[in-house]
Design an enzyme around this catalytic site. Structure first.
Site, PDB file in Angstrom:
ATOM      1  N   HIS A  73       0.851  -1.193   0.000  1.00 45.60           N
ATOM      2  CA  HIS A  73       0.000   0.000   0.000  1.00 45.60           C
ATOM      3  C   HIS A  73       0.879   1.233   0.000  1.00 45.60           C
ATOM      4  CE1 HIS A  73       0.503   0.693   4.399  1.00 45.60           C
ATOM      5  NE2 HIS A  73       0.358  -0.614   4.546  1.00 45.60           N
ATOM      6  N   ASP A  75      -0.140   4.312   1.034  1.00 47.93           N
ATOM      7  CA  ASP A  75      -0.477   5.293   2.072  1.00 47.93           C
ATOM      8  C   ASP A  75       0.209   4.967   3.395  1.00 47.93           C
ATOM      9  OD1 ASP A  75      -2.275   3.044   2.103  1.00 47.93           O
ATOM     10  OD2 ASP A  75      -3.582   4.113   3.488  1.00 47.93           O
ATOM     11  N   GLU A 137      -5.184   1.812   2.538  1.00 48.65           N
ATOM     12  CA  GLU A 137      -5.090   0.581   3.337  1.00 48.65           C
ATOM     13  C   GLU A 137      -5.253   0.905   4.811  1.00 48.65           C
ATOM     14  OE1 GLU A 137      -3.336  -2.680   5.697  1.00 48.65           O
ATOM     15  OE2 GLU A 137      -2.756  -0.589   5.687  1.00 48.65           O
ATOM     16  N   GLU A 138      -4.650   2.027   5.214  1.00 50.81           N
ATOM     17  CA  GLU A 138      -4.665   2.383   6.636  1.00 50.81           C
ATOM     18  C   GLU A 138      -6.049   2.833   7.107  1.00 50.81           C
ATOM     19  OE1 GLU A 138      -2.373   1.555   8.442  1.00 50.81           O
ATOM     20  OE2 GLU A 138      -0.452   1.660   7.408  1.00 50.81           O
ATOM     21  N   HIS A 360       3.538   2.778  12.445  1.00 55.95           N
ATOM     22  CA  HIS A 360       2.662   3.811  13.006  1.00 55.95           C
ATOM     23  C   HIS A 360       3.289   4.579  14.173  1.00 55.95           C
ATOM     24  CE1 HIS A 360      -1.136   1.473  11.426  1.00 55.95           C
ATOM     25  NE2 HIS A 360      -0.124   1.451  10.584  1.00 55.95           N
TER      26      HIS A 360
HETATM   27 ZN   LIG Z   1       0.728  -1.630   6.310  1.00 59.14          ZN
END
Ligand SMILES: [Zn+2]
Length: 387
Positions: A73, A75, A137-138, A360
């Site tokens: 992904h 993002d 995706e997030e 994250h």
């Molecule tokens: Zn991921």
């Protein structure tokens, strides 16, 4: 010949685009498309409805089935309010680590996959390499599905999909599914001394939440199937993470809304859980409407991440075991797009560099040793496709 970029140089470019999910990813997509075009590879875009974001996919090698999809992904999660020691949008190397937003989740893998493209071209792969780059995706894997459908419809069918979410380059063949709803409870306001003539959205919402509590207790007490036993905890969980509602102590609440989520173990049907939630909401609604016909409960689906179900003798698992030598079995607690590929009929596993613990986080990083292990994986994959 186009200029040859190392995986590390590609990573520098990818991280420099602040592709936070709420913002457009088109600058990154433009860059990736230009890179692929430079190698004579056509990139296909799948836009979102307002054309502010796009997924991208590409096919490298002969027009035959049996290839491998590398999926990532584009993002990343925001950096707002996080304390970073260096610019999150610049890859900074220190202590054997590459710091930067997305280095671990998951631009490191994307860079490796893109660096494998010229390798595949030069090796003259006999089975194709396909690249898949999603967005959103997030936000709950909401951007990948149309891209996966377009690939399934438009490209020679790949035999295996590797989703490069951070797994320390271990082969991951299962995860729970995630299904999220926004529950809106509509009540009827009266003075709370006359509560029997009104409908409290909060009190009714609490009944639905307690229904979730009871299902959790029931699930925890049941004996897990062998498939479910691979997961921690080995049962489906229901959870309410946010709630708002009401206006005053002495008024029956007109509004109550909350976020309701399922984490469903593979082997159970996520849609059956949704049906049970809807049934319970309908049952409660009937009681509310008996008092005030304008009262009600509505459920709005916010995200759906299908589970990744371990496939006995799956092609993707066999491939990744062959390339990494990993003979262990691992499942993870986070959701990925691998289950969405599986729903389209692909054999899919998760395998990528880095540790999800760093995803994250402020000062997110990827160990250089993991990046190098990822590069060895790409080299072995290209050799495999050329054999
Ligand atoms: Zn991921």
């Amino acid at each position: 010949m186009p200029q040859r970029l190392s995986a590390r140089q590609i990573l520098d470019h990818l991280v420099s685009f602040p592709t936070v999910s709420r913002d457009s990813n088109l600058a990154l997509v433009d860059w990736v498309e230009a890179y692929l075009n430079g190698w004579g590879v056509t990139a296909h875009r799948v836009y979102n409805a307002d054309r502010t974001k796009a997924a991208l996919y590409a096919h490298i090698g002969p027009e035959v089935a049996g290839g491998v999809i590398l999926s990532g992904h584009s993002d990343v999660v925001p950096v707002d309010g996080q304390d970073w020691s260096s610019d999150p949008w610049v890859v900074t190397e220190r202590d054997g680590r590459l710091y930067g937003r997305g280095t671990c989740d998951m631009k490191g893998f994307n860079a490796l996959a893109l660096a494998a493209v010229p390798l595949a071209l030069e090796a003259g792969v006999k089975r194709p390499l396909q690249i898949a780059l999603s967005y959103d995706e997030e936000l709950g894997c909401i951007g990948a599905q149309p891209m996966i459908a377009a690939m399934a419809a438009g490209l020679p069918r790949a035999a295996a999909v590797v989703v490069g979410e951070p797994s320390q380059m271990k082969m991951v063949n299962g995860h729970k599914g995630g299904h999220g709803f926004r529950v809106q409870v509509e009540g009827f306001e009266v003075h709370s001394s006359l509560a029997h003539t009104g409908v409290s959205a909060i009190m009714e919402g609490a009944k639905l939440i307690d229904w979730a509590n009871r299902r959790n207790a029931e699930n925890a007490a049941a004996r897990p199937t062998p498939l479910a036993a691979m997961f921690t905890p080995p049962w489906t969980t229901l959870h309410v993470g946010t709630i708002q509602g009401g206006s005053a102590e002495n008024i029956t609440a007109r509004d109550c809304h909350f976020g309701f989520g399922f984490r469903v173990v593979p082997g159970e049907d996520p849609l059956e859980w949704v049906a049970r939630l809807r049934d319970e909401a309908a049952r409660l609604e009937a009681g509310m409407q008996a008092v005030r016909p304008e009262a009600g409960i509505t459920l709005e689906e916010v995200y759906y991440v299908p589970p990744l179900v371990p496939e006995p003798a799956g092609a993707a698992e066999a491939l990744v075991r062959r390339l990494t030598g990993d003979n262990g079995t691992m499942v993870v607690s986070y959701g990925t797009e691998a289950g969405q590929f599986q729903l389209e009929g692909y054999s899919a596993v998760v395998c990528g560099p880095g540790d999800i613990a760093q995803a994250h986080q402020p000062d997110e990083y990827l160990e250089i040793s993991q990046f190098e292990a990822g590069w060895r994986f790409m080299q072995a994959l290209v050799e495999d496709l050329a054999a």
